[in-house]
Design an enzyme around this catalytic site. Sequence first.
Site, PDB file in Angstrom:
ATOM      1  N   ARG A  22       0.928  -1.059  -0.053  1.00 55.59           N
ATOM      2  CA  ARG A  22      -0.182   0.042   0.054  1.00 55.59           C
ATOM      3  C   ARG A  22       0.788   1.068   0.024  1.00 55.59           C
ATOM      4  NH1 ARG A  22      -0.505   4.705   2.844  1.00 55.59           N
ATOM      5  NH2 ARG A  22      -0.030   3.600   4.633  1.00 55.59           N
ATOM      6  N   ASP A  23       1.650   1.450   1.152  1.00 56.74           N
ATOM      7  CA  ASP A  23       2.357   2.685   0.783  1.00 56.74           C
ATOM      8  C   ASP A  23       3.432   2.785   0.058  1.00 56.74           C
ATOM      9  OD1 ASP A  23       3.427   5.123   2.059  1.00 56.74           O
ATOM     10  OD2 ASP A  23       3.306   4.719   4.049  1.00 56.74           O
ATOM     11  N   HIS A 211       4.916   4.667  12.706  1.00 55.32           N
ATOM     12  CA  HIS A 211       4.879   4.549  11.355  1.00 55.32           C
ATOM     13  C   HIS A 211       5.887   5.657  10.656  1.00 55.32           C
ATOM     14  CE1 HIS A 211       3.058   4.304   7.229  1.00 55.32           C
ATOM     15  NE2 HIS A 211       3.268   5.140   6.922  1.00 55.32           N
ATOM     16  N   HIS A 213       8.586   7.412   8.226  1.00 57.75           N
ATOM     17  CA  HIS A 213       9.382   7.310   6.916  1.00 57.75           C
ATOM     18  C   HIS A 213      10.883   7.642   7.210  1.00 57.75           C
ATOM     19  CE1 HIS A 213       5.958   7.068   3.999  1.00 57.75           C
ATOM     20  NE2 HIS A 213       5.261   6.883   4.959  1.00 57.75           N
ATOM     21  N   CYS A 244       4.266   9.409   0.303  1.00 57.73           N
ATOM     22  CA  CYS A 244       2.836   9.850   0.059  1.00 57.73           C
ATOM     23  C   CYS A 244       2.811  10.814  -0.968  1.00 57.73           C
ATOM     24  CB  CYS A 244       2.326  10.539   1.322  1.00 57.73           C
ATOM     25  SG  CYS A 244       0.532  11.214   1.031  1.00 57.73           S
ATOM     26  N   ASN A 253       9.415   4.367   3.512  1.00 54.15           N
ATOM     27  CA  ASN A 253       9.127   4.170   4.973  1.00 54.15           C
ATOM     28  C   ASN A 253      10.504   3.351   5.477  1.00 54.15           C
ATOM     29  OD1 ASN A 253       6.389   3.681   3.530  1.00 54.15           O
ATOM     30  ND2 ASN A 253       5.978   3.725   5.739  1.00 54.15           N
TER      31      ASN A 253
HETATM   32  P1  HMG Z   1     -13.580  14.016  -2.595  1.00 56.68           P
HETATM   33  O1  HMG Z   1     -13.012  14.802  -3.965  1.00 56.68           O
HETATM   34  O2  HMG Z   1     -13.679  15.148  -1.386  1.00 56.68           O
HETATM   35  O3  HMG Z   1     -14.525  13.136  -2.717  1.00 56.68           O
HETATM   36  O4  HMG Z   1     -12.094  13.286  -2.029  1.00 56.68           O
HETATM   37  P2  HMG Z   1     -16.126  13.306  -2.598  1.00 56.68           P
HETATM   38  O5  HMG Z   1     -16.736  12.682  -1.326  1.00 56.68           O
HETATM   39  O6  HMG Z   1     -16.309  14.659  -2.699  1.00 56.68           O
HETATM   40  O7  HMG Z   1     -16.565  12.596  -3.658  1.00 56.68           O
HETATM   41  C1  HMG Z   1     -16.389  12.970  -5.113  1.00 56.68           C
HETATM   42  C2  HMG Z   1     -16.638  11.882  -6.075  1.00 56.68           C
HETATM   43  O8  HMG Z   1     -15.494  10.800  -5.956  1.00 56.68           O
HETATM   44  C3  HMG Z   1     -17.975  11.007  -6.010  1.00 56.68           C
HETATM   45  O9  HMG Z   1     -18.365  10.411  -7.392  1.00 56.68           O
HETATM   46  C4  HMG Z   1     -17.711   9.785  -5.002  1.00 56.68           C
HETATM   47  O10 HMG Z   1     -18.548   8.839  -5.494  1.00 56.68           O
HETATM   48  C5  HMG Z   1     -16.263   9.325  -5.549  1.00 56.68           C
HETATM   49  P3  HMG Z   1     -19.378  11.443  -8.231  1.00 56.68           P
HETATM   50  O11 HMG Z   1     -20.693  11.304  -7.275  1.00 56.68           O
HETATM   51  O12 HMG Z   1     -18.936  12.746  -8.301  1.00 56.68           O
HETATM   52  O13 HMG Z   1     -19.512  10.461  -9.401  1.00 56.68           O
HETATM   53  N1  HMG Z   1     -15.571   8.879  -4.361  1.00 56.68           N
HETATM   54  C6  HMG Z   1     -14.707   7.736  -4.539  1.00 56.68           C
HETATM   55  N2  HMG Z   1     -14.821   6.646  -5.572  1.00 56.68           N
HETATM   56  C7  HMG Z   1     -14.193   5.364  -5.219  1.00 56.68           C
HETATM   57  N3  HMG Z   1     -13.523   5.332  -4.024  1.00 56.68           N
HETATM   58  C8  HMG Z   1     -13.666   6.252  -2.935  1.00 56.68           C
HETATM   59  C9  HMG Z   1     -14.425   7.480  -3.169  1.00 56.68           C
HETATM   60  N4  HMG Z   1     -14.728   8.486  -2.670  1.00 56.68           N
HETATM   61  C10 HMG Z   1     -15.337   9.499  -3.060  1.00 56.68           C
HETATM   62  N5  HMG Z   1     -13.172   5.678  -1.853  1.00 56.68           N
HETATM   63  C11 HMG Z   1     -11.266  11.687  -1.110  1.00 56.68           C
HETATM   64  C12 HMG Z   1     -12.049  12.664  -0.702  1.00 56.68           C
HETATM   65  C13 HMG Z   1     -11.147  11.078   0.739  1.00 56.68           C
HETATM   66  C14 HMG Z   1     -12.011  10.575  -1.457  1.00 56.68           C
HETATM   67  C15 HMG Z   1      -9.954  11.930  -1.470  1.00 56.68           C
HETATM   68  O14 HMG Z   1      -9.323  12.762  -0.928  1.00 56.68           O
HETATM   69  C16 HMG Z   1      -9.014  10.637  -1.593  1.00 56.68           C
HETATM   70  O15 HMG Z   1      -9.279   9.647  -2.213  1.00 56.68           O
HETATM   71  N6  HMG Z   1      -7.746  10.791  -0.776  1.00 56.68           N
HETATM   72  C17 HMG Z   1      -7.077   9.731  -0.558  1.00 56.68           C
HETATM   73  C18 HMG Z   1      -5.447  10.277  -0.879  1.00 56.68           C
HETATM   74  C19 HMG Z   1      -4.610   8.974  -0.284  1.00 56.68           C
HETATM   75  O16 HMG Z   1      -4.903   8.097  -0.508  1.00 56.68           O
HETATM   76  N7  HMG Z   1      -3.405   9.433   0.446  1.00 56.68           N
HETATM   77  C20 HMG Z   1      -2.244   8.625   0.450  1.00 56.68           C
HETATM   78  C21 HMG Z   1      -2.582   7.736   1.576  1.00 56.68           C
HETATM   79  S1  HMG Z   1      -2.288   8.290   3.078  1.00 56.68           S
HETATM   80  C22 HMG Z   1      -0.923   8.213   3.702  1.00 56.68           C
HETATM   81  O17 HMG Z   1      -0.019   7.717   2.734  1.00 56.68           O
HETATM   82  C23 HMG Z   1      -0.245   8.475   4.932  1.00 56.68           C
HETATM   83  C24 HMG Z   1       0.094   7.174   5.821  1.00 56.68           C
HETATM   84  O18 HMG Z   1       0.956   6.235   5.198  1.00 56.68           O
HETATM   85  C25 HMG Z   1       0.534   7.542   7.297  1.00 56.68           C
HETATM   86  C26 HMG Z   1       1.890   8.320   7.064  1.00 56.68           C
HETATM   87  O19 HMG Z   1       2.826   8.364   6.490  1.00 56.68           O
HETATM   88  O20 HMG Z   1       1.734   9.518   7.933  1.00 56.68           O
HETATM   89  C27 HMG Z   1      -1.222   6.460   5.758  1.00 56.68           C
HETATM   90 MG    MG Z   2       3.163   6.492   5.342  1.00 56.44          MG
END
Ligand code: HMG
Ligand code: MG
Length: 304
Positions: A22-23, A211, A213, A244, A253
């Site tokens: 994933r990450d 966690h 990095h 990220c 990481n």
């Molecule tokens: P948004 O644009 O605000 O979404 O994004 P929304 O709720 O306004 O929805 C817009 C449209 O997207 C809608 O479709 C939804 O159905 C669709 P429409 O009605 O317009 O046709 N939609 C989806 N489709 C599929 N799957 C979904 C989904 N959600 C909405 N889940 C959202 C908000 C949270 C979805 C967006 O910001 C997002 O996906 N963010 C993820 C970013 C991400 O993955 N970042 C990396 C992971 S975090 C990380 O790495 C840190 C970590 O490792 C810890 C660390 O290191 O600190 C964990």
């Molecule tokens: Mg991370």
Amino acid sequence: MQEPYRMEGLPQRVTVYEVGPRDGLQNESAVIPVEVKAEFVARLAAAGHRVIEATSFVHPKWVPQLADAAELLTSMERVPGVRYPVLVPNERGLDRALEHGVTEIAIFGSATETFAAKNLNRTLDSQFEMFAPVVARALEHGLKVRAYVSMCFGDPWEGPTPIAQVVETGRRLLDLGCYELSLGDTIGVGTPGHVSALIEAFGGPDRLAVHFHDTYGQALANTLAALRAGVSVVDASTGGIGGCPYAESATGNLATEDLVWMLHGLGVETGLNLDALVETSTWLAARLGRPSPSRVVQALSPRK
Ligand code: HMG
Ligand code: MG
């Protein structure tokens, strides 16, 4: 090859929470075929991992690298006794995860305002409105829910993150009903004293994981500080891949192999086979088209 020397105050056993699929893969520019991902997950289980974060059900346009989450869950082998959590930000993501037989999810909050906007399109406060129904419904379905809190030590836009702000955000996430909170140093700026201070501010290690990095080369030192503070769940990524896409300057990481070398050297059990991990990283590096950044993988890989 290693003769263990124990240190006072360390846990007997550490659970390595593997985040490579994933990450690690969320940050790769190369397109990785789903078959390769499925084999990666299978190799990790064969190397002894019991928790493998497999993918994310986030918006596919936000993280195209993991847009094949459904296909991966359909095609990958699930070994009995191995947990395969996935990242889920919202109810749409939960629906998709439930359709694919997921039994464990992780929500991911931000300790800072700017990262909440960039990573979740939410404010610091409104992220909880998005997560609350996800956790409530997931628990109703009998799922286990973990929480991450990102930018625990510093944020590229806001600078150092106040400890009180991390504790307040983390507590709110735990209070939704999560069994564990993983403290994310998303951009790798933390140092060991800061880690101890943060764990102490939470009132001790209960329900905490870490966690790190490795952007500034502090991940192992920070892990040792966390272990000495009583933490026994450590996130790591095979070969040290990761980052990220929504945090500039986030690199890989903590590498699982570097962690395992240190833990086994300290006589701490992990259940992991280091040779099999190194072999997996070397295999994956060939598919990613670049060498693994892990020092231990580099040291133990067969020379050409
Ligand atoms: P948004 O644009 O605000 O979404 O994004 P929304 O709720 O306004 O929805 C817009 C449209 O997207 C809608 O479709 C939804 O159905 C669709 P429409 O009605 O317009 O046709 N939609 C989806 N489709 C599929 N799957 C979904 C989904 N959600 C909405 N889940 C959202 C908000 C949270 C979805 C967006 O910001 C997002 O996906 N963010 C993820 C970013 C991400 O993955 N970042 C990396 C992971 S975090 C990380 O790495 C840190 C970590 O490792 C810890 C660390 O290191 O600190 C964990
Ligand atoms: Mg991370």
